[in-house]
Design a protein around this motif. Structure first.
Motif, mmCIF file in Angstrom:
data_model
loop_
_atom_site.group_PDB
_atom_site.id
_atom_site.type_symbol
_atom_site.label_atom_id
_atom_site.label_comp_id
_atom_site.label_asym_id
_atom_site.label_seq_id
_atom_site.Cartn_x
_atom_site.Cartn_y
_atom_site.Cartn_z
ATOM 1 N N PRO A 1 43.759 38.775 53.429
ATOM 2 C CA PRO A 1 43.552 38.655 51.981
ATOM 3 C C PRO A 1 42.248 39.323 51.554
ATOM 4 C CG PRO A 1 44.138 36.535 52.952
ATOM 5 C CD PRO A 1 43.848 37.460 54.088
ATOM 6 N N ALA A 2 42.259 39.840 50.346
ATOM 7 C CA ALA A 2 41.075 40.506 49.802
ATOM 8 C C ALA A 2 40.917 40.101 48.344
ATOM 9 C CB ALA A 2 41.221 42.024 49.917
ATOM 10 N N PRO A 3 39.704 40.163 47.826
ATOM 11 C CA PRO A 3 39.514 39.860 46.401
ATOM 12 C C PRO A 3 40.405 40.731 45.525
ATOM 13 C CG PRO A 3 37.396 40.015 47.521
ATOM 14 C CD PRO A 3 38.432 40.480 48.503
ATOM 15 N N GLU A 4 40.961 40.134 44.492
ATOM 16 C CA GLU A 4 41.828 40.791 43.520
ATOM 17 C C GLU A 4 43.195 41.162 44.089
ATOM 18 O OE1 GLU A 4 39.935 43.857 41.257
ATOM 19 O OE2 GLU A 4 38.068 42.720 41.019
ATOM 20 N N ARG A 5 43.497 40.638 45.270
ATOM 21 C CA ARG A 5 44.809 40.862 45.885
ATOM 22 C C ARG A 5 45.482 39.528 46.228
ATOM 23 N NH1 ARG A 5 43.433 44.959 44.069
ATOM 24 N NH2 ARG A 5 43.498 47.055 44.969
ATOM 25 N N THR A 6 45.137 38.483 45.493
ATOM 26 C CA THR A 6 45.660 37.152 45.788
ATOM 27 C C THR A 6 47.170 37.078 45.617
ATOM 28 O OG1 THR A 6 43.578 36.087 45.218
ATOM 29 C CG2 THR A 6 45.558 34.720 45.104
ATOM 30 N N VAL A 7 47.679 37.662 44.545
ATOM 31 C CA VAL A 7 49.126 37.630 44.321
ATOM 32 C C VAL A 7 49.847 38.437 45.394
ATOM 33 C CG1 VAL A 7 50.984 38.210 42.716
ATOM 34 C CG2 VAL A 7 48.825 37.272 41.853
ATOM 35 N N MET A 8 49.312 39.582 45.745
ATOM 36 C CA MET A 8 49.926 40.409 46.789
ATOM 37 C C MET A 8 49.952 39.660 48.119
ATOM 38 S SD MET A 8 48.756 44.177 48.153
ATOM 39 C CE MET A 8 49.257 45.019 46.644
ATOM 40 N N ALA A 9 48.844 39.003 48.465
ATOM 41 C CA ALA A 9 48.792 38.250 49.718
ATOM 42 C C ALA A 9 49.820 37.125 49.719
ATOM 43 C CB ALA A 9 47.387 37.686 49.928
ATOM 44 N N THR A 10 49.947 36.438 48.607
ATOM 45 C CA THR A 10 50.839 35.284 48.526
ATOM 46 C C THR A 10 52.305 35.697 48.568
ATOM 47 O OG1 THR A 10 49.165 34.143 47.208
ATOM 48 C CG2 THR A 10 51.382 33.218 47.199
ATOM 49 N N ASN B 1 47.946 43.047 40.798
ATOM 50 C CA ASN B 1 46.590 42.989 41.326
ATOM 51 C C ASN B 1 45.569 42.758 40.211
ATOM 52 O OD1 ASN B 1 47.563 43.536 43.923
ATOM 53 N ND2 ASN B 1 47.440 45.742 43.593
ATOM 54 N N GLY B 2 44.427 42.248 40.606
ATOM 55 C CA GLY B 2 43.351 42.039 39.654
ATOM 56 C C GLY B 2 42.662 40.707 39.882
ATOM 57 N N PRO B 3 41.524 40.503 39.266
ATOM 58 C CA PRO B 3 40.813 39.226 39.420
ATOM 59 C C PRO B 3 41.605 38.081 38.810
ATOM 60 C CG PRO B 3 39.830 40.556 37.683
ATOM 61 C CD PRO B 3 40.829 41.434 38.359
ATOM 62 N N LEU B 4 41.400 36.884 39.338
ATOM 63 C CA LEU B 4 42.120 35.716 38.841
ATOM 64 C C LEU B 4 41.960 35.546 37.338
ATOM 65 C CD1 LEU B 4 41.338 33.044 41.590
ATOM 66 C CD2 LEU B 4 43.556 34.075 41.084
ATOM 67 N N SER B 5 40.777 35.828 36.839
ATOM 68 C CA SER B 5 40.503 35.622 35.416
ATOM 69 C C SER B 5 41.327 36.529 34.521
ATOM 70 C CB SER B 5 39.014 35.853 35.138
ATOM 71 O OG SER B 5 38.642 37.179 35.487
ATOM 72 N N ALA B 6 41.860 37.621 35.078
ATOM 73 C CA ALA B 6 42.596 38.593 34.264
ATOM 74 C C ALA B 6 44.090 38.597 34.535
ATOM 75 C CB ALA B 6 42.030 39.995 34.497
ATOM 76 N N LEU B 7 44.565 37.729 35.429
ATOM 77 C CA LEU B 7 45.981 37.757 35.775
ATOM 78 C C LEU B 7 46.846 37.328 34.589
ATOM 79 C CD1 LEU B 7 46.075 36.276 39.395
ATOM 80 C CD2 LEU B 7 46.358 38.655 38.714
ATOM 81 N N ASP B 8 47.936 38.080 34.404
ATOM 82 C CA ASP B 8 48.886 37.768 33.347
ATOM 83 C C ASP B 8 50.077 37.020 33.961
ATOM 84 O OD1 ASP B 8 51.589 38.833 31.880
ATOM 85 O OD2 ASP B 8 49.947 38.547 30.444
#
Length: 241
Positions: A142-151, A92-99
């Motif tokens: 989907p929710a902000p900062e949960r893009t990876v979880m949603a996908t 989880n986290g904002p797109l800009s911080a995803l590792d």
């Protein structure tokens, strides 16, 4: 037939048996007479689960992101009736911080892992057997900062359909929980009651889920011989709100 006899002779594999929901599922099946194979990365938590069971169980250390571990699990388990995996590694986290490594690990746990579980263990399932994996409401809400979880949760929903066709008649389903008071939200401290109240107020069922709500859905997926390639939503209608 009494409830204690309903699963006599069955072998149930629970991946993630150290989690609250995995533990509740293991205890419910054990009380009904099933033999349990408890799998997960934390031996200490698996031993705690085993200590709460009424019947026979075995413990297998297992990392769903490691293919060597996958092959070892298949060897340890032998034949079985049902396999349930609650495994997830959030990123989880904002797109800009995803590792990138965290994102890959999230996909390995939620999508690639179930795919290779099916590869390694489908041939060991007994007639009438099933796989049940865990998706989640984030795929539909989907929710902000949960893009990876949603996908990843959405990808798993399509994976169970594909597997249900490819490895038929072995059945493959998913359970998709919403917000469940399983202990995960205890980290909110004094803010937990207000958070859960807002969740309950916002969904059609006007309540949050419990581990038992989810376990009932898993048991339905395991036991109904005419259900496969399906996602069972246990979210209080949250995906509709």
């Amino acid at each position: 037939m009494s409830i204690a006899q309903e699963r006599s002779g069955q072998r149930l594999v629970v991946i993630g048996a150290g989690s609250a929901i995995g533990r509740r599922l293991a205890a419910t099946a054990s009380a009904a007479g099933a033999e349990l194979v408890l799998a997960g990365p934390d031996l200490g938590r698996l031993k705690e689960t085993a200590g709460e069971l009424a019947g026979e169980s075995r413990i297998v250390r297992f990392d769903i992101t490691d293919n060597t571990s996958m092959a070892r699990l298949a060897e340890e388990v032998g034949t079985f009736d049902h396999l349930v995996s609650t495994a997830a590694v959030p990123a989880n986290g904002p797109l800009s911080a995803l590792d990138p490594a965290d994102v890959r690990r999230a996909f390995e746990a939620k999508v690639i892992g179930p795919l290779f579980i099916a590869k390694h263990l489908a041939g060991q399932a007994r007639e009438g057997g099933s796989f049940t994996f865990f998706s989640g409401v984030a795929a539909w809400r989907p929710a902000p900062e949960r893009t990876v979880m949603a996908t990843t949760n959405g990808a798993l929903a399509f994976l169970v359909q594909a597997l249900a066709v490819e490895i038929a008649p072995l059945r493959v389903n998913a359970v998709s929980p919403g917000i469940v008071d399983s202990g995960a939200w205890d980290r909110l401290g004094d803010g937990k009651p207000e958070f859960l109240r807002k969740v309950a107020d916002s969904n059609p069922a006007r309540r949050v889920g419990t581990p038992d709500d989810v376990v009932k859905a898993v048991l339905f997926a395991m036991d109904n011989p005419y259900v496969t390639g399906t996602v069972l939503h246990v979210d209080g209608g949250a995906r509709l709100a």
